[in-house]
Design an enzyme around this catalytic site. Structure first.
Site, PDB file in Angstrom:
ATOM      1  N   LYS A   1     -25.573   7.597  -1.550  1.00 40.99           N
ATOM      2  CA  LYS A   1     -24.359   6.985  -0.980  1.00 40.99           C
ATOM      3  C   LYS A   1     -24.118   7.512   0.436  1.00 40.99           C
ATOM      4  O   LYS A   1     -23.743   6.746   1.339  1.00 40.99           O
ATOM      5  CB  LYS A   1     -23.147   7.292  -1.868  1.00 40.99           C
ATOM      6  CG  LYS A   1     -21.832   6.711  -1.352  1.00 40.99           C
ATOM      7  CD  LYS A   1     -21.793   5.193  -1.405  1.00 40.99           C
ATOM      8  CE  LYS A   1     -20.552   4.605  -0.731  1.00 40.99           C
ATOM      9  NZ  LYS A   1     -19.321   4.781  -1.484  1.00 40.99           N
TER      10      LYS A   1
ATOM     11  N   LYS B   1     -14.245  10.108   6.450  1.00 42.96           N
ATOM     12  CA  LYS B   1     -14.414  11.090   5.373  1.00 42.96           C
ATOM     13  C   LYS B   1     -15.872  11.127   4.926  1.00 42.96           C
ATOM     14  O   LYS B   1     -16.477  12.194   4.779  1.00 42.96           O
ATOM     15  CB  LYS B   1     -13.512  10.724   4.183  1.00 42.96           C
ATOM     16  CG  LYS B   1     -13.591  11.705   3.011  1.00 42.96           C
ATOM     17  CD  LYS B   1     -13.347  11.032   1.661  1.00 42.96           C
ATOM     18  CE  LYS B   1     -14.573  10.202   1.239  1.00 42.96           C
ATOM     19  NZ  LYS B   1     -14.521   9.708  -0.154  1.00 42.96           N
TER      20      LYS B   1
END
Lengths: 298, 298, 298, 298
Positions: A171, A239
């Protein structure tokens, strides 16, 4: 019937939990803000009275939370998943968090007799609603096999990519490439616009060649229309790029392009644009080129 | 029958000129080194005795040369295209050169009564052989329309993208994105490899999502197999990124990612790897990560 | 008495030519805009009637012009320096231009029987007025020795750094470091300001250690006072970084930091801030950090 | 007599603690590996039997440790500084750690009745031996004043730069500028070497102008002599740049040049060169330019 404890009923979690209900699972949902739990109950879920209550009788626990500290807070502690789930419970964290934290969760969960998987997703809110997420799963092969019946109600592509933490690593790589590609497309669009080029024709020919990518396929129309409503917010991408930077640093991996993309995304957030879609990087490239658009909405 | 003067019978030019012969045009070919002209004659073309001879009776002139100075040398001068082509001749430069040079050629050609188009291509040698290049055309609409019968023998996508120079601008944008995307994919591959991830599964899931791109579709197998035979040589990509840098600088366009990609490609060439395929950027990222592969061929 | 033809009586050239007059040379000055020539005549110089007139009787020719094409225009052509200076004349180009152009001028000048040196300067307008420039000289040792009496009226440090073009190479390296250092100081200042730090105390301790540099010594007060009146304009630094980029590219030299500095300076110019002092890079770093100063003058 | 508990007797800590002994303080030293404690005892210090023993009777506690986790481990816990120091004790952490950790230590120490300062140093081992370090102090003015008698035995410049954490922020800014400047000087040296320039003359003229900096003044001789024995190791600079990156990210500060410098330093460490002096960045720039030196002493 398999019972699923589902923790985190946000923008992504709520439709995912709902899909599990629809798919025939008994689902006990918990969320920090109780309003979401009520909505979930209206959709056929059961409302839990805290984390312990959600996981105590579950065969499978799914967590879908914003960031690493949120997941740690839910897993550890006397009211947490690790202390209250039955031995042998499958714990599937589908949040996007640090790979090293995911690996630690797997280890600590195992010490508690639990089988922990990391299974972050891509595809966004609409894919969550439609149950067609892509899921990158890290963990032991047997545990991944056991999780498939649940995961297949949530996603279309369920890919086992390696041991614990690997799902998060993939990811992270995904987020690195996506941010960089948006930046490259933005640079190309400003470059084309600064010369006397028909941008739409140019995009069409670029998209069909070796420069083609999913940003051209799915996102460039919004960029040309200057529609920067999320979609995927820059603040979340920021983030995620923090995760990429930390993981690359820990592993000694050079990311000369990724670090520039992270700087650009970080600037957008610092300037107060974290609520826009990540394609709004276009605005920053325009501004750095002295070509800000006065007709820009918002 | 339309007569085409074709100048530049190299790796790309020879199959292109041959496709025009096959397509029913009378083609008179010229090349600086005469061996290529002989080969072209064996394939049904006519051998010209110099540039003037190739263009004197042509309705259409096509040039396919390495770089801006080569094209200028062929166009200008007493033996050149501008001095020897008939008024009204369509001059199609399909080389990849600087957009500002292309615009100047169009202007100077027009002063000589000629209709000049810039029409660089993408797709590489195999697409040239198969006649399925993508062609980005800059110039006046009427001239582009007039050129279509010729261009359609060479390519599958013929896209008019704007006035003179625009074809080159779009090609430059193409090369910017391609170099940057190769770099991003290389960073992701090293990142995945540095963690305990099954790279092939990871690539499969990445390619299907928002991180998907044509490098994953067409080139990543070669990267994983460490096959860096060109393909498209880094030395040529380096030349093209010089065009991008100059055009971006002239227009005041910021290319924070593009400039990093240009540094990486430039390093490969400086280190003597200019003859490798551009995907060999992977090697540089590995080296910068302390992960050079001893089993690397060559 | 040595006669000097001086071409280019701008912000730098006028005080330099005046210092030669004061230093006892016979100086014949030429400038494209005649107003400057009149001013020079008021200061004791002689007004030339064109380039040929300025150099015909000169023992030494000095040129001080904005960019490579200006110098080429003055040197070549039937009215130019090369066609009109006496054999053996010392031609000292003190402009900041491309090293490869400087090397070509030396070669072509030599073919005309002239002795050409490149001798760019650093120090700015005030140092030109005070006759304390630093001069980096490229050329043959004998010619450099012959030029010393002239150069010593203009500068305090006269350094012979290598053959023709070397002076320009060193000047390019100077401009690379200066731009990068301003950027680093700007990043540090914004970093300090974003935390609860007493910036002035911090600057004092930073300037005294291994982070010390001439920007801290000579320029940081202006940055803290937000005085961005030039000094050295960003537009000129942008030109010089174009020279650096081209020379680095030609030589295959990697400049990962220099290329970022060039992007930042280029952005300032593209945004219309080319007339500010180069220390105004601080503003761009502030903006990229979401910390633009409303109290910023101008 | 003031009693000082000194924790961390490493390369920096041992000479610092020794200077306090020489300066008239009663010093009780502790180090994890006991050999250092024995050496310290030979130099007139007292050997502590653990952290608690070192701080129990101290008026001032000084810590000099490698990284944030080390300092946290020493401060917290039942055997730690916070649990065992007398109320009112001055705790001076002179390690280089994260500013946010430093601020937290000050807050938590205060809750234990302690007065905590962050006071990182620059200057390196020799300056520690000579007692001429530069010290950047963050904390309350009264506490800084109270610490001066101790700090003045260790350093020549004692600068109060703001509240708790500020000392670390300034140190971080220092490390950002130093790494970037080494990189810029390395790029310039390779650039000069790649052209026909006398590098030593060039360095002399560069060092005297606006490109001048402390790397030219103190470090360039070692670079030209290819002496990369530390000095300050790349591995430590890499750790410090991690602090810079995190602090910049937290504060939303753009560091386009700093992030490139961090990539370069990170590459050197990943490649196994973390034990070399930070000026060995020169080698990486050479390699990226295809100019590795065969005569380089390993």
């Amino acid at each position: 019937m398999t019972t699923v404890g589902f923790i985190g009923l946000g923008i992504m979690g709520l439709p995912m939990a709902t899909n599990l209900v629809t798919g025939g699972f008994e689902v006990i949902g918990h969320n920090r803000s109780p309003g979401k739990v009520a909505t979930f109950a209206e959709r056929g879920g059961r409302a839990a009275n805290g984390i312990a209550d959600a996981v105590r009788d579950a065969d499978v626990v799914v967590t879908m939370l914003p960031d690493s500290p949120d997941v740690e807070a839910v897993m550890y502690g006397s009211d947490g998943v690790f202390a209250n789930a039955k031995p042998g419970t499958l714990v599937i964290d589908m949040s996007t968090i640090r790979p090293d934290v995911a690996a630690k969760l797997a280890k600590d969960g195992s010490a508690n007799g639990l089988r922990v998987l990391d299974a972050p997703v891509s595809g966004g809110e609409q894919a969550a609603v439609d149950g067609i997420l892509s899921v990158m799963v890290g963990g032991a092969p047997d545990d991944v096999a056991a999780a498939r019946p649940v995961l297949e109600k949530l996603g279309r592509t369920i890919m086992h990519v390696g041991p614990a933490g690997s799902g998060q690593t993939v990811k992270a790589a995904n987020q690195l490439i996506v941010a960089g590609t948006i930046g490259l497309v933005a640079e190309a669009l400003v470059f084309l616009d600064a010369h006397d080029v028909d941008t739409r024709s140019a995009v069409e020919v670029l998209a069909g060649g070796l420069a083609g990518n999913a940003i051209f396929d799915r996102k460039v129309e919004g960029m040309l229309a200057r529609n920067f409503a999320p979609g995927f917010r820059l603040a979340l991408h920021h983030k995620d790029l923090g995760i990429v930077s930390a993981a690359a640093r820990d592993a000694g991996v050079a990311t000369p392009l990724g670090s520039v993309a992270a700087q650009l995304v970080g600037s957008m957030v610092a300037r107060g644009d974290g609520g826009l879609d990540h394609t709004a990087l276009l605005r920053l490239v325009e501004e750095l080129s002295g070509r800000s658009r006065e007709d820009d909405p918002a």
